[in-house]
Design a protein around this motif. Structure first.
Motif, mmCIF file in Angstrom:
data_model
loop_
_atom_site.group_PDB
_atom_site.id
_atom_site.type_symbol
_atom_site.label_atom_id
_atom_site.label_comp_id
_atom_site.label_asym_id
_atom_site.label_seq_id
_atom_site.Cartn_x
_atom_site.Cartn_y
_atom_site.Cartn_z
ATOM 1 N N THR A 173 0.847 -1.191 0.000
ATOM 2 C CA THR A 173 0.000 0.000 0.000
ATOM 3 C C THR A 173 0.883 1.241 0.000
ATOM 4 O O THR A 173 1.898 1.296 0.703
ATOM 5 C CB THR A 173 -0.975 0.004 1.198
ATOM 6 N N LEU B 252 -8.354 4.000 -3.384
ATOM 7 C CA LEU B 252 -9.388 4.258 -2.384
ATOM 8 C C LEU B 252 -9.808 5.717 -2.507
ATOM 9 O O LEU B 252 -9.146 6.619 -1.971
ATOM 10 C CB LEU B 252 -8.857 3.963 -0.981
ATOM 11 N N GLN C 142 -5.824 -1.018 -6.628
ATOM 12 C CA GLN C 142 -7.138 -0.564 -6.170
ATOM 13 C C GLN C 142 -6.967 0.777 -5.463
ATOM 14 O O GLN C 142 -6.344 0.867 -4.397
ATOM 15 C CB GLN C 142 -7.749 -1.576 -5.205
ATOM 16 N N ARG D 64 -8.695 -12.394 3.116
ATOM 17 C CA ARG D 64 -9.027 -10.995 3.339
ATOM 18 C C ARG D 64 -7.754 -10.195 3.619
ATOM 19 O O ARG D 64 -6.773 -10.711 4.157
ATOM 20 C CB ARG D 64 -9.967 -10.832 4.540
ATOM 21 N N HIS E 119 -15.524 -3.288 3.076
ATOM 22 C CA HIS E 119 -16.088 -2.259 3.967
ATOM 23 C C HIS E 119 -14.993 -1.324 4.425
ATOM 24 O O HIS E 119 -13.811 -1.676 4.459
ATOM 25 C CB HIS E 119 -16.822 -2.868 5.166
ATOM 26 N N THR E 120 -15.402 -0.106 4.789
ATOM 27 C CA THR E 120 -14.521 0.915 5.361
ATOM 28 C C THR E 120 -15.198 1.472 6.598
ATOM 29 O O THR E 120 -16.349 1.914 6.532
ATOM 30 C CB THR E 120 -14.246 2.047 4.357
ATOM 31 N N GLN F 229 -11.205 -6.035 -4.132
ATOM 32 C CA GLN F 229 -12.475 -5.339 -3.960
ATOM 33 C C GLN F 229 -12.620 -4.887 -2.501
ATOM 34 O O GLN F 229 -12.355 -5.642 -1.579
ATOM 35 C CB GLN F 229 -13.646 -6.250 -4.316
ATOM 36 N N VAL F 230 -13.027 -3.635 -2.312
ATOM 37 C CA VAL F 230 -13.228 -3.104 -0.965
ATOM 38 C C VAL F 230 -14.541 -3.652 -0.418
ATOM 39 O O VAL F 230 -15.608 -3.454 -1.007
ATOM 40 C CB VAL F 230 -13.246 -1.566 -0.973
ATOM 41 N N ASN G 245 -10.164 -0.845 7.035
ATOM 42 C CA ASN G 245 -10.677 -1.294 5.741
ATOM 43 C C ASN G 245 -10.513 -2.804 5.614
ATOM 44 O O ASN G 245 -9.548 -3.382 6.113
ATOM 45 C CB ASN G 245 -9.902 -0.633 4.599
ATOM 46 N N SER G 246 -11.448 -3.435 4.905
ATOM 47 C CA SER G 246 -11.353 -4.849 4.583
ATOM 48 C C SER G 246 -11.475 -5.001 3.076
ATOM 49 O O SER G 246 -12.384 -4.419 2.456
ATOM 50 C CB SER G 246 -12.450 -5.649 5.289
ATOM 51 N N LEU G 247 -10.545 -5.778 2.471
ATOM 52 C CA LEU G 247 -10.548 -5.991 1.031
ATOM 53 C C LEU G 247 -10.437 -7.484 0.736
ATOM 54 O O LEU G 247 -9.864 -8.246 1.523
ATOM 55 C CB LEU G 247 -9.380 -5.267 0.343
#
Length: 516
Positions: free
Chosen positions: A225, A257, A255, A278, A307-308, A304-305, A296-298
């Motif tokens: 990241t 954000l 990806q 995950r 949730h944030t 694919q995201v 965040n969870s991807l």
């Protein structure tokens, strides 16, 4: 009657299991200038490294009986063993029964990364490799939205295997004849140090990048990241990007954000949870209203995201510990910076209050569910950025203060040790009630090692019980630990550190193994 004695035996066994077992090495002189690191190896040996300012790396191997079985002094032909003062350590790992050290030094103003592999049985140098070289540091730095375009090397090791990655980030102003698509290279290595995969990292629309974090999933993927940066763009001058390199692919999958557009002073922790495929991404950003934190969870396969979740953290995030089901524990520390004195060296004027400890339990949706705190007061020389415990866990180190008496960094912050018998937290504290005439209510921060005593707390969300692992301290006798040198094997609940006994003016050190 036999049932009564069985009940007593069960209770006694349960209580005995709760008491940590401590084993000490033969004493040796208190470590002087340099850097110390202990590595617990898979072959049950323990490697103690002392990075001496002039002599190189002094290696001591302890066998399974915790006795010295070998000593060695490691120097090299590629790196300068007499220049530890200006050496940056980017990672120390136990891999495949070996000790792997990543060193960075300037050679003619160019940062160079070296990998040293030591035998875990006799401490001898098995191989020495130069892994990469960056362009000169004599360039114009790039700052965008208070994010620095990285010009550095970084490492990461898979916690579940011996695979590891090395990132080479070229920063500074792009030159006319420079190809921006080749400035960043990510390399994946196997446990036998064979190159598995290498690829360039870039996005066409962003010329600069600030490294945030990296993680490895076996020989399959590297996740990284960054804060992608560009100048003269009011809409999106910076944006956080999560990227994946799959073994066999020649390019990264990215990806962006969007909600992180123009985030300032970004810090991050990225973790992979292989059992559910995950990624957990913790983001910290500063703005005019203070710091903001997001969980965040991807999806690890598609990025694919999922949730944030914004978070309110009672302290500065230091380490993210994922659980197999996708929940996590977030470690915090209440930290504030202040300046003191009129020293013309701005670094020596700056200090950091490293205060209360926070532990928060986060569910699979990224929501803070419960937790607790412990009172702690310490003062550090210099400035500490978020995720200090994450960097310490990798064995990262750089000289913060060349005056030995002021170099208290390895003794500060705390240890969080989850075990099968409960969670333990260790830190060096100033036990003011031991002062002649003092009382426990006279709280005072620990600033110097002459004040330090190691304390251990067995913790739950509702109770925190204090223990003294090495005996009760007295007014003129105490025990403190070099937490920055420590290592922990989670699967075996074995913790090792350097314990120093202080009796009046006399000090002696030893390696301490603690089995919880």
């Amino acid at each position: 009657m036999k049932y009564f004695w069985l009940f007593v035996l069960l209770i006694s066994t349960h209580l005995f299991a709760q008491v940590p077992k401590v084993q000490l090495s033969q004493p040796f002189p208190e470590p002087g200038e340099g850097f110390e690191k202990i590595v617990l190896l898979d072959n049950e040996n323990t490697c103690y490294l002392h990075f001496d300012k002039k002599l190189g790396i002094q290696v001591t191997i302890y066998n399974q009986k915790r006795e010295v079985s070998a000593t060695e002094t490691v120097t090299g032909t590629l790196w300068d063993a007499g220049n530890i003062n200006d050496t940056e350590i980017d990672g120390i790992y136990g891999i495949n029964g070996q000790v792997v050290i990543f060193l960075q030094q300037l050679v003619k103003y160019k940062p160079c990364m070296f990998r040293l592999v030591l035998d875990g049985t006799n401490g001898k140098l098995l191989r020495e490799d130069k892994l990469g070289e960056l362009s000169t540091v004599l360039h114009r730095d790039v700052f965008i939205q208070n994010n620095f375009a990285s010009h550095d090397f970084y490492t990461a090791k898979d916690p579940n295997s011996g695979y590891y990655a090395v990132a080479m980030f070229g920063g500074g102003e792009l030159q006319r004849n420079e190809n921006g698509h080749e400035r960043i290279q990510i390399s994946l290595f196997s446990p036998d140090h064979t190159l598995v995969q290498q690829a360039a990292y870039y996005l066409p629309e962003f010329p600069y990048y600030s490294f945030l974090d990296m993680t490895v999933q076996g020989g399959e993927r590297v996740f990284i990241t960054t804060a992608a940066l560009r100048k003269n763009n009011k809409d999106t001058a910076s944006c956080v990007v999560v990227s994946s390199l799959k073994t066999g692919d020649s390019t990264f999958t990215h990806q962006l954000l969007p909600y992180t557009a123009n985030f300032s002073d970004v810090h991050a922790s990225i973790k992979c949870v292989p059992s559910i495929q995950r990624l957990q991404l913790l983001l910290i950003s500063s703005n005019k209203n203070g710091k903001s934190t997001f969980m965040n969870s991807l999806d690890a396969g598609t990025l694919q995201v999922l949730h944030t979740q914004p978070m309110q953290t009672p302290g500065q995030p230091q380490l993210l510990l994922p659980d197999k089901d996708g929940s996590a524990t977030l470690l915090l520390e209440n930290m504030t910076e202040f300046s003191q004195g009129n020293n013309p060296n701005a670094w020596n004027r700056m200090h950091t209050n490293m205060n209360d400890i926070g532990v928060r339990h986060i569910d699979t949706a990224g929501v803070d569910q419960s937790g607790y705190s412990l009172v702690k007061m310490q003062v550090a020389n210099g400035i500490y950025e978020p995720m200090y415990l994450q960097r310490k866990q990798k064995g990262q180190w750089v000289f913060r203060n060349r005056i030995q008496a002021l170099n208290t960094t390895p003794y500060l912050s705390y240890e969080y040790l989850p075990t099968a018998h409960g969670t333990y937290i260790l830190f060096n504290d100033y036990l003011q009630y031991l002062d002649p005439g003092g009382s426990y209510t006279d709280k005072k921060p620990m600033r110097y090692l002459t004040e330090a005593n190691i304390v251990c707390y067995r913790c739950t969300d509702t109770t925190q019980e204090r223990l003294f692992l090495f005996g009760n301290p007295e007014t003129f006798k105490g025990y403190y630990c070099m937490l920055g040198a420590s290592d922990y094997q989670n699967d075996k609940s074995i913790y090792t550190t350097i314990m120093i006994t202080r009796k009046g003016e006399e000090k002696k050190a030893c390696i301490a193994w603690v089995e919880f």
